[in-house]
Design a protein around this motif. Structure first.
Motif, PDB file in Angstrom:
ATOM      1  N   PRO A 141      17.935 128.167  45.842  1.00  0.00           N
ATOM      2  CA  PRO A 141      16.922 128.674  44.899  1.00  0.00           C
ATOM      3  C   PRO A 141      16.857 130.201  44.890  1.00  0.00           C
ATOM      4  O   PRO A 141      16.612 130.819  45.933  1.00  0.00           O
ATOM      5  CB  PRO A 141      15.613 128.072  45.412  1.00  0.00           C
ATOM      6  N   ARG A 144      13.859 132.176  46.295  1.00  0.00           N
ATOM      7  CA  ARG A 144      13.709 132.367  47.741  1.00  0.00           C
ATOM      8  C   ARG A 144      14.680 133.434  48.257  1.00  0.00           C
ATOM      9  O   ARG A 144      14.933 133.528  49.461  1.00  0.00           O
ATOM     10  CB  ARG A 144      13.974 131.047  48.481  1.00  0.00           C
ATOM     11  N   SER A 165      11.458 124.022  48.120  1.00  0.00           N
ATOM     12  CA  SER A 165      12.639 124.193  47.270  1.00  0.00           C
ATOM     13  C   SER A 165      12.625 123.246  46.084  1.00  0.00           C
ATOM     14  O   SER A 165      12.993 123.617  44.966  1.00  0.00           O
ATOM     15  CB  SER A 165      13.922 123.982  48.091  1.00  0.00           C
TER      16      SER A 165
END
Length: 232
Positions: A141, A144, A165
Motif C-alpha cells: 500500500p 503506508r 492494509s
C-alpha cells in the motif's frame, strides 16, 4: 477506420547498449513486440521508429516497416515518447496516410501479447477514452510509504500509520509497455496521458522493467515461467 502500431526504438540506449535488439531468449527483444502487433490483426501498419540502420534492418526482418528514419531531435536523450509519436503521425500524414488510432509500443516489452492489445483497443473504443495503457497494482500500500531523511524514518501519510492494509484503496502504476491512443485526442493535447485515460490491469508476472543488466535475466526467467518454458 485504420490503426497504426508505432514501436519506438532509438539506437542510443545508455544503460544497456543496443538494448532494443539484444537477444532475449535467443531472439531480438524487439521481435516479440512486432510479433504481438502483427498477430493482433488490429493494425493496417506496424512500423518501427528508429534512427539506427541495424535496428531498421532487424525490424524489417521480423515483419515491421521502417518507411523513414527518426529525426535527430526526436532521437536524443531529451525527446519524449509523445514527441516521437507526433513525428510519426505527421510524417504519415504528409504521405497521405491518416490513422484513427495509434498504439505506441516500447521495444523492450516482450510480455505484450496480441490479446492484451485487443483488450486495450476494445476498452479505448467502447469507453471513448483518449488513451488506454496497462497498469499494475503496487505490491505494498502506497499510503503506508515512509520518507527517509538522514536515516530518520517518517510516514509519508501519517493519517494511515495505523490503518489496516485491507482498508486502504489499491493503487496502480504504469506497466511501461504501450499506449493505445485516439489520434485526434492526442493531436489536440500532445499528451499520452490525459484526464480521460483508461487502464487495464495486468498481473505482476505480465510485465518487467528492464533498466539494467540485473533486470535482463530476471525478465527472461519470468517470461519462461509465463510460457511454461522452465524445465526442472
Amino acid at each position: 477506420m485504420s490503426n497504426i502500431a508505432i514501436i519506438t526504438a532509438r539506437g542510443g540506449s545508455k544503460r544497456i547498449p543496443r538494448k532494443n535488439i539484444r537477444l532475449f531468449l535467443g531472439k531480438p527483444i524487439i521481435a516479440y513486440v512486432i510479433d504481438a502487433a502483427l498477430q493482433s490483426g488490429l493494425f493496417s501498419e506496424v512500423m518501427v521508429s528508429t534512427d539506427d540502420d541495424e535496428i531498421a534492418a532487424i525490424a524489417r526482418q521480423y515483419g515491421a516497416s521502417v518507411p523513414f528514419l527518426r529525426q535527430p531531435k526526436t532521437a536524443d536523450d531529451f525527446a519524449t515518447t509523445a514527441d516521437v509519436l507526433g513525428e510519426v503521425i505527421s510524417q504519415y500524414a504528409q504521405q497521405g496516410q491518416v490513422f484513427t488510432h495509434a498504439c505506441c509500443l516500447y521495444p523492450t516489452a516482450p510480455f505484450v501479447t496480441s490479446d492484451l492489445l485487443k483488450q486495450a483497443f476494445s476498452t479505448l473504443t467502447e469507453k471513448q477514452f483518449d488513451t488506454v495503457y496497462p497498469v499494475q497494482q503496487f505490491s505494498f500500500p502506497i499510503q503506508r510509504a515512509v520518507l527517509l531523511h538522514d536515516s530518520k524514518v517518517q510516514w509519508f501519510q501519517p493519517e494511515h500509520a495505523l490503518t489496516r492494509s485491507q482498508d486502504l484503496e489499491p493503487a496502480y502504476h504504469d506497466a511501461g509497455q504501450f499506449y493505445f491512443v485516439n489520434v485526434n485526442a492526442f493531436q489536440a493535447t500532445q499528451r499520452l496521458i490525459t484526464p480521460n485515460s483508461g487502464g487495464i490491469v495486468i498481473s505482476e508476472m505480465e510485465a518487467h522493467d528492464i533498466d539494467n543488466e540485473t533486470d535482463w535475466p530476471v525478465a527472461e526467467f519470468k517470461y519462461q515461467l509465463m510460457h511454461n518454458l522452465v524445465h526442472e
